[in-house]
Design a protein around this motif. Structure first.
Motif, mmCIF file in Angstrom:
data_model
loop_
_atom_site.group_PDB
_atom_site.id
_atom_site.type_symbol
_atom_site.label_atom_id
_atom_site.label_comp_id
_atom_site.label_asym_id
_atom_site.label_seq_id
_atom_site.Cartn_x
_atom_site.Cartn_y
_atom_site.Cartn_z
ATOM 1 N N SER A 52 0.813 -1.209 0.000
ATOM 2 C CA SER A 52 0.000 0.000 0.000
ATOM 3 C C SER A 52 0.850 1.264 0.000
ATOM 4 C CB SER A 52 -0.919 -0.004 1.223
ATOM 5 O OG SER A 52 -1.807 1.088 1.192
ATOM 6 N N GLU A 89 2.130 -12.513 2.354
ATOM 7 C CA GLU A 89 0.711 -12.484 2.707
ATOM 8 C C GLU A 89 -0.154 -12.254 1.468
ATOM 9 O OE1 GLU A 89 0.289 -11.135 7.313
ATOM 10 O OE2 GLU A 89 0.110 -9.572 5.806
ATOM 11 N N GLU A 90 -1.373 -12.775 1.520
ATOM 12 C CA GLU A 90 -2.308 -12.552 0.424
ATOM 13 C C GLU A 90 -2.966 -11.184 0.525
ATOM 14 O OE1 GLU A 90 -4.902 -15.855 0.838
ATOM 15 O OE2 GLU A 90 -3.485 -17.297 -0.035
ATOM 16 N N SER A 91 -3.081 -10.652 1.739
ATOM 17 C CA SER A 91 -3.668 -9.327 1.922
ATOM 18 C C SER A 91 -2.626 -8.253 1.612
ATOM 19 C CB SER A 91 -4.172 -9.166 3.354
ATOM 20 O OG SER A 91 -3.118 -9.349 4.279
ATOM 21 N N THR A 92 -3.100 -7.022 1.419
ATOM 22 C CA THR A 92 -2.210 -5.912 1.091
ATOM 23 C C THR A 92 -1.354 -5.537 2.297
ATOM 24 O OG1 THR A 92 -3.797 -5.061 -0.518
ATOM 25 C CG2 THR A 92 -2.141 -3.522 0.297
ATOM 26 N N PRO A 94 0.450 -16.435 4.730
ATOM 27 C CA PRO A 94 -0.971 -16.665 5.004
ATOM 28 C C PRO A 94 -1.226 -17.452 6.284
ATOM 29 C CG PRO A 94 -0.511 -17.007 2.680
ATOM 30 C CD PRO A 94 0.815 -16.830 3.349
#
Length: 392
Positions: A319, A332-335, A348
């Motif tokens: 981000s 990680e798969e999230s930002t 993850p």
């Protein structure tokens, strides 16, 4: 210039560059068509040597020694001016109180090197100037914008190989051993392009000046590089805009890096994308450390500030305004957002910290691929940083 006395350039640690200067002094950082040390030499037209305070020595290059009598200049001075250099017995200070330079004997210069700024100021006469200084990571992007084009604008152009397309009239300079393949576009309409010795630009790549490509770096097929400073021995693909890559960076796959600084030996997995603009088009604020308060940048475009030895997995999303500490491994798969601690191991399945022995083994493997070996000094500095971790 060779007959002029050498100027010592010091990083006294008074800035807040976070992990970007954890393992080297500020003057060793790139961002001005080479290192800040070389930029200061360019500005002052005098030979320079870097001096670091204890604990901030460059783990990749040796520092110089202090001259018996001479001028010492701060690496934070964004555009040092020969007209503002101090006379003997004077120090130069910015309007906001940053010590920029001093001309004194060895005892006073050593006091600055030891961190005793008060003694330097009390022993010499002040000379106050208006000056921009480097304080936070985003100031390196300010330096890039200000200095890169200026560094190249007075260079002498060289011939380019057949099949290479040149646009614009700014200088395009290829140093000895640099190779630019047919089908490359060198767009010098907005600024010059400087490709150093033994660097290579592969077919289909587009460089939009001002751009500096350091020695032994490779710009891969179809890559687009705009307004960026690429350090030595980097591998670059995808899209790179207004960014600084320190030496030995590996981002050899598709993805976007904009308004960012990547530390040495950082490795971005395929498809890693760094956002550099908020959807709200508001000023970007940055959290420098985990749990710390946010700081204003006065910038609309800010990407990420990535520490040394950081790695990201394929498809990693980072981000706007993220700060990533030394040695972090992000899968990680999230930002990824905010401030990532040094030696983080995020996957993850959860967030934890590297085992240091595993980190060292992995680092040795990575560096061996380029024929390099981590020095004992580098490993000790990393061990010290790991030992002093504030684990979140």
């Amino acid at each position: 210039m060779a007959s002029s006395p050498t100027i010592s350039v010091i990083d006294d640690g008074s800035h807040q560059m976070a992990s970007l200067t954890a393992h080297r002094p500020l003057w060793a950082s790139h961002g001005a068509g080479g290192s800040i040390l070389s930029w200061i030499q360019h500005c002052l037209n005098r030979p320079t040597q870097g001096v670091a305070v204890s604990g901030q020595e460059d783990v990749l290059e040796p520092s110089g020694s202090i001259s018996p009598v001479g001028v010492m200049v701060s690496a934070r001075w964004m555009e040092p001016d020969p007209a503002f250099l101090p006379g003997f017995g004077e120090h130069v200070i910015s309007e906001d109180g940053v010590l920029l330079a001093v001309h004194a004997d060895e005892e006073i210069l050593q006091a600055w090197s030891n961190g005793d700024v008060s003694r330097v100021q009390n022993s010499t006469t002040p000379k106050v100037v208006t000056a921009r200084t480097l304080d936070a990571p985003w100031n390196l992007l300010d330096l890039l914008h200000h200095a890169l084009g200026r560094r190249i604008e007075n260079m002498t152009s060289t011939a380019v190989p057949s099949g290479v397309h040149v646009l614009g009239d700014a200088p395009v300079r290829l140093e000895a051993g640099a190779k630019v393949d047919p089908g490359v576009v060198l767009d010098a309409e907005a600024g010059g392009i400087w490709i150093e010795a033994n660097a290579r630009v592969r077919p289909g790549a587009v460089l939009v000046g001002p751009v500096h490509v350091g020695p032994d770096s490779i710009i891969r097929e179809q890559a687009v590089v705009r307004g960026s400073d690429i350090g030595p021995t980097c591998r670059v693909a995808g899209e790179t805009n207004n960014s600084i890559l320190q030496g030995w960076c590996n981002r050899a796959h598709e993805g976007h890096v904009g308004d960012s600084v990547l530390g040495v030996w950082s490795n971005l997995g395929a498809g890693t994308t760094i956002s550099n603009l908020l959807n709200s088009y508001e000023e970007v604020s940055v959290r420098m450390t985990p749990g710390g308060s946010r700081r204003r940048t006065n910038r609309l475009f800010v990407g990420a500030f990535v520490g040394d030895f950081v790695r990201t997995a394929i498809g990693t999303k980072i981000s706007t305004g993220t700060v990533i500490g030394t040695g972090a491994m992000l899968a990680e798969e999230s930002t990824i957002t905010g401030a990532v601690p040094s030696f983080a191991w995020w996957t993850p399945s959860g967030r934890r910290t590297w085992r240091f022995d595993k980190f060292v083994t992995s680092l040795q493997t990575v560096m061996a691929r380029r024929g390099q070996v981590p020095s004992p000094e580098m490993l000790q500095r990393l061990r010290d940083a790991f030992t002093n971790l504030d684990t979140p």
